[in-house]
Write a protein that holds these residues in place. Structure first.
Motif, PDB file in Angstrom:
ATOM      1  N   LEU A 145      17.253  -5.542  -3.100  1.00 58.54           N
ATOM      2  CA  LEU A 145      16.555  -5.602  -4.254  1.00 58.54           C
ATOM      3  C   LEU A 145      15.216  -5.431  -4.637  1.00 58.54           C
ATOM      4  CD1 LEU A 145      17.713  -9.435  -5.192  1.00 58.54           C
ATOM      5  CD2 LEU A 145      18.429  -7.329  -6.354  1.00 58.54           C
ATOM      6  N   MET A 146      14.325  -5.282  -3.485  1.00 56.88           N
ATOM      7  CA  MET A 146      12.817  -5.033  -3.482  1.00 56.88           C
ATOM      8  C   MET A 146      12.836  -3.314  -3.473  1.00 56.88           C
ATOM      9  SD  MET A 146      11.524  -7.431  -3.996  1.00 56.88           S
ATOM     10  CE  MET A 146       9.897  -7.024  -4.290  1.00 56.88           C
ATOM     11  N   ILE A 147      14.140  -2.884  -2.989  1.00 58.65           N
ATOM     12  CA  ILE A 147      14.010  -1.274  -2.762  1.00 58.65           C
ATOM     13  C   ILE A 147      14.322  -0.727  -4.359  1.00 58.65           C
ATOM     14  CG2 ILE A 147      15.252   0.908  -2.032  1.00 58.65           C
ATOM     15  CD1 ILE A 147      15.636  -0.969   0.494  1.00 58.65           C
ATOM     16  N   GLU A 148      15.500  -1.592  -4.936  1.00 61.25           N
ATOM     17  CA  GLU A 148      16.048  -1.261  -6.292  1.00 61.25           C
ATOM     18  C   GLU A 148      15.028  -1.646  -7.116  1.00 61.25           C
ATOM     19  OE1 GLU A 148      19.863  -2.281  -8.751  1.00 61.25           O
ATOM     20  OE2 GLU A 148      19.568  -2.982  -6.851  1.00 61.25           O
ATOM     21  N   GLN A 149      14.063  -2.396  -7.070  1.00 63.16           N
ATOM     22  CA  GLN A 149      13.251  -2.868  -8.053  1.00 63.16           C
ATOM     23  C   GLN A 149      12.270  -1.873  -8.338  1.00 63.16           C
ATOM     24  OE1 GLN A 149       9.461  -4.013  -7.296  1.00 63.16           O
ATOM     25  NE2 GLN A 149       9.413  -5.883  -8.054  1.00 63.16           N
TER      26      GLN A 149
ATOM     27  N   ARG B 180       0.736  -1.239   0.091  1.00 65.68           N
ATOM     28  CA  ARG B 180       0.090   0.003   0.052  1.00 65.68           C
ATOM     29  C   ARG B 180       0.763   1.273  -0.056  1.00 65.68           C
ATOM     30  NH1 ARG B 180      -3.676   1.295   5.066  1.00 65.68           N
ATOM     31  NH2 ARG B 180      -1.818   1.140   5.953  1.00 65.68           N
ATOM     32  N   GLU B 181       1.775   1.150   0.835  1.00 71.19           N
ATOM     33  CA  GLU B 181       2.697   2.350   0.782  1.00 71.19           C
ATOM     34  C   GLU B 181       3.641   2.578  -0.440  1.00 71.19           C
ATOM     35  OE1 GLU B 181       3.264   4.802   3.519  1.00 71.19           O
ATOM     36  OE2 GLU B 181       1.216   4.045   3.522  1.00 71.19           O
ATOM     37  N   ARG B 182       3.990   1.409  -0.936  1.00 73.02           N
ATOM     38  CA  ARG B 182       4.609   1.298  -2.216  1.00 73.02           C
ATOM     39  C   ARG B 182       3.891   2.150  -3.573  1.00 73.02           C
ATOM     40  NH1 ARG B 182       5.005  -2.297  -6.855  1.00 73.02           N
ATOM     41  NH2 ARG B 182       7.172  -2.589  -7.628  1.00 73.02           N
ATOM     42  N   GLY B 183       2.479   1.628  -3.235  1.00 71.93           N
ATOM     43  CA  GLY B 183       1.580   2.179  -4.366  1.00 71.93           C
ATOM     44  C   GLY B 183       1.478   3.817  -4.102  1.00 71.93           C
ATOM     45  N   ARG B 184       1.246   4.076  -2.968  1.00 70.68           N
ATOM     46  CA  ARG B 184       1.131   5.713  -2.693  1.00 70.68           C
ATOM     47  C   ARG B 184       2.359   6.434  -2.972  1.00 70.68           C
ATOM     48  NH1 ARG B 184       2.458   8.929   1.349  1.00 70.68           N
ATOM     49  NH2 ARG B 184       3.392   7.376   2.593  1.00 70.68           N
ATOM     50  N   LEU B 185       3.391   5.961  -2.552  1.00 71.40           N
ATOM     51  CA  LEU B 185       4.737   6.806  -2.570  1.00 71.40           C
ATOM     52  C   LEU B 185       5.064   6.665  -4.286  1.00 71.40           C
ATOM     53  CD1 LEU B 185       6.795   5.363  -0.080  1.00 71.40           C
ATOM     54  CD2 LEU B 185       6.007   7.767   0.000  1.00 71.40           C
TER      55      LEU B 185
ATOM     56  N   ALA C  34      11.287   4.946  -3.922  1.00 70.11           N
ATOM     57  CA  ALA C  34      12.264   3.859  -3.433  1.00 70.11           C
ATOM     58  C   ALA C  34      12.878   4.324  -2.240  1.00 70.11           C
ATOM     59  CB  ALA C  34      13.005   3.425  -4.262  1.00 70.11           C
ATOM     60  N   GLU C  35      13.499   5.773  -1.975  1.00 72.75           N
ATOM     61  CA  GLU C  35      14.164   6.039  -1.016  1.00 72.75           C
ATOM     62  C   GLU C  35      13.357   6.367   0.006  1.00 72.75           C
ATOM     63  OE1 GLU C  35      15.953   9.640  -2.676  1.00 72.75           O
ATOM     64  OE2 GLU C  35      17.504   8.670  -3.705  1.00 72.75           O
ATOM     65  N   LYS C  36      11.852   6.584   0.116  1.00 74.62           N
ATOM     66  CA  LYS C  36      11.275   6.868   1.175  1.00 74.62           C
ATOM     67  C   LYS C  36      10.668   5.481   1.557  1.00 74.62           C
ATOM     68  CE  LYS C  36       9.440  11.309  -0.492  1.00 74.62           C
ATOM     69  NZ  LYS C  36       8.364  12.358  -1.123  1.00 74.62           N
ATOM     70  N   LEU C  37      10.558   4.657   0.791  1.00 77.50           N
ATOM     71  CA  LEU C  37       9.960   3.296   1.151  1.00 77.50           C
ATOM     72  C   LEU C  37      10.912   2.375   1.933  1.00 77.50           C
ATOM     73  CD1 LEU C  37       7.620   1.242   1.237  1.00 77.50           C
ATOM     74  CD2 LEU C  37       8.216   0.381  -0.794  1.00 77.50           C
ATOM     75  N   ALA C  38      12.612   2.845   1.689  1.00 80.04           N
ATOM     76  CA  ALA C  38      13.376   1.854   2.017  1.00 80.04           C
ATOM     77  C   ALA C  38      13.580   1.787   3.542  1.00 80.04           C
ATOM     78  CB  ALA C  38      14.573   2.548   1.399  1.00 80.04           C
TER      79      ALA C  38
ATOM     80  N   ILE D  19      10.806  -0.932   4.266  1.00 76.66           N
ATOM     81  CA  ILE D  19      11.497  -2.222   4.155  1.00 76.66           C
ATOM     82  C   ILE D  19      12.339  -2.732   4.924  1.00 76.66           C
ATOM     83  CG2 ILE D  19      12.630  -3.698   2.197  1.00 76.66           C
ATOM     84  CD1 ILE D  19      10.962  -2.038   0.131  1.00 76.66           C
ATOM     85  N   GLU D  20      13.443  -2.010   5.223  1.00 74.05           N
ATOM     86  CA  GLU D  20      14.427  -2.212   6.124  1.00 74.05           C
ATOM     87  C   GLU D  20      14.060  -2.720   7.521  1.00 74.05           C
ATOM     88  OE1 GLU D  20      17.451  -2.667   5.285  1.00 74.05           O
ATOM     89  OE2 GLU D  20      17.670  -1.326   3.539  1.00 74.05           O
ATOM     90  N   ALA D  21      12.801  -1.996   8.039  1.00 75.81           N
ATOM     91  CA  ALA D  21      12.442  -2.435   9.340  1.00 75.81           C
ATOM     92  C   ALA D  21      11.359  -3.583   9.354  1.00 75.81           C
ATOM     93  CB  ALA D  21      11.683  -1.267   9.734  1.00 75.81           C
TER      94      ALA D  21
END
Length: 314
Positions: free
Chosen positions: A248-252, A117-122, A211-215, A218-220
């Motif tokens: 990879l999921m950030i870079e993707q 959901r966050e991925r889509g929003r960002l 990606a930078e905002k979601l990272a 994902i890391e947490a």
């Protein structure tokens, strides 16, 4: 038991439609139970949106992404509940890679619902509506499309972002640059080069801020080593280290989807049967363009689900 010749693939955005999974949900409690779990995370009734919403509503990226994730996970849970064989390998197209990670045991479903959901929003917020575009190019070799994009960029962003099958590539970037690239591809002999009804230029450098905002999220999150190898979009190889999977999921988010290479890797590693675990048959169609020897199954309705169970039993 594991079927060494079986691979599961998970579709991404574009496979959603109002009313999907309605028939199979009538006879399988696992479908609505999975949607109910996702709804708790999201704070709205995802099944009602899926069945009774407007197409425009489910096409909003921050809703499409949890919707497709939930659909795929629900079907996989049903597959396992009905005694379906374990696949020997998995892959997912763009968003579908998150579905593969959940089904391979890398992360919990509820965590994935929140993250996509966050991925889509960002991703939607990264580029204002109307300033980015995507287009499908049919009938050109990869290098010709890449050269057309390079010549059309003129200081803006436009690049090949989905290598879907031989002769079928999606390009994306700034709207004006994509328009120029469409004309360049037509001039190079493309059978078709046409804009797609998509609201953001996914898998381009324009998505790097998302990606930078979601990272950090994902890391947490808690990631585990996969129980079943997942071939990743970024480099078309499996990865077992949880920290590397997170990277990879950030870079993707801002790198191209190398789907042709992912599919070829799955086949090279031994897959002769492929199950598309999600709504529709988009990936099955691409697989036939990549390697016609592979048997493809869809499982989004009772008839095809039961046929796939029978055909892949070990």
């Amino acid at each position: 038991m594991t079927n060494a010749a079986l691979a599961f693939v998970f579709p991404g955005q574009g496979s959603q439609k109002v009313g999907m999974l309605s028939e199979i949900a009538q006879e399988a409690s696992e479908i609505q139970a999975t949607f109910a779990e996702a709804s708790e995370v999201l704070g709205y009734d995802l099944w009602d949106l899926c069945q009774n919403g407007e197409q425009e509503a489910i096409n909003l990226t921050q809703r499409t992404q949890p919707l497709l994730l939930t659909s795929s996970v629900a079907l996989y849970r049903l597959w396992r509940a009905r005694g379906g064989a374990l696949p020997a390998r998995m892959a997912g197209h763009s968003l579908g890679e998150w579905s593969a990670l959940v089904c391979s045991g890398v992360l919990a479903f509820r965590d994935a619902v929140h993250l996509v959901r966050e991925r889509g929003r960002l991703m939607q917020e990264a580029v204002p509506v109307g300033t980015g575009a995507m287009a499908a190019v049919i009938g050109l070799e990869d290098g010709v499309v890449e050269a057309a994009c390079a010549s059309a960029a003129d200081g803006e962003v436009v690049a090949a972002v989905n290598y879907n099958s031989p002769g079928q590539i999606v390009i994306a970037g700034n709207s004006a640059a994509v328009a120029r690239a469409i004309e360049a591809c037509k001039a190079a002999g493309a059978k078709k080069a046409m804009p797609l009804p998509v609201s953001a230029p996914f898998h381009t450098e324009l998505m790097r801020p998302a990606a930078e905002k979601l990272a950090p999220q994902i890391e947490a999150a808690e990631f585990n080593a996969p129980d079943i190898p997942v071939v990743h979009n970024v480099h078309a190889e499996p990865e077992s280290d949880p920290a590397a999977i997170k990277a990879l999921m950030i870079e993707q988010i801002y790198r191209p989807v190398r789907w042709t290479a992912c599919t070829k890797k799955i086949i090279t590693d031994g897959a002769t049967q492929l199950v598309e675990c999600g709504p529709g048959k988009v990936l099955a169609g691409l697989t036939k363009r990549i390697d016609r020897s592979v048997t493809c199954h869809s499982i989004d309705n009772p008839g095809s689900f039961n046929e796939a169970l029978r055909s892949t039993a070990v």
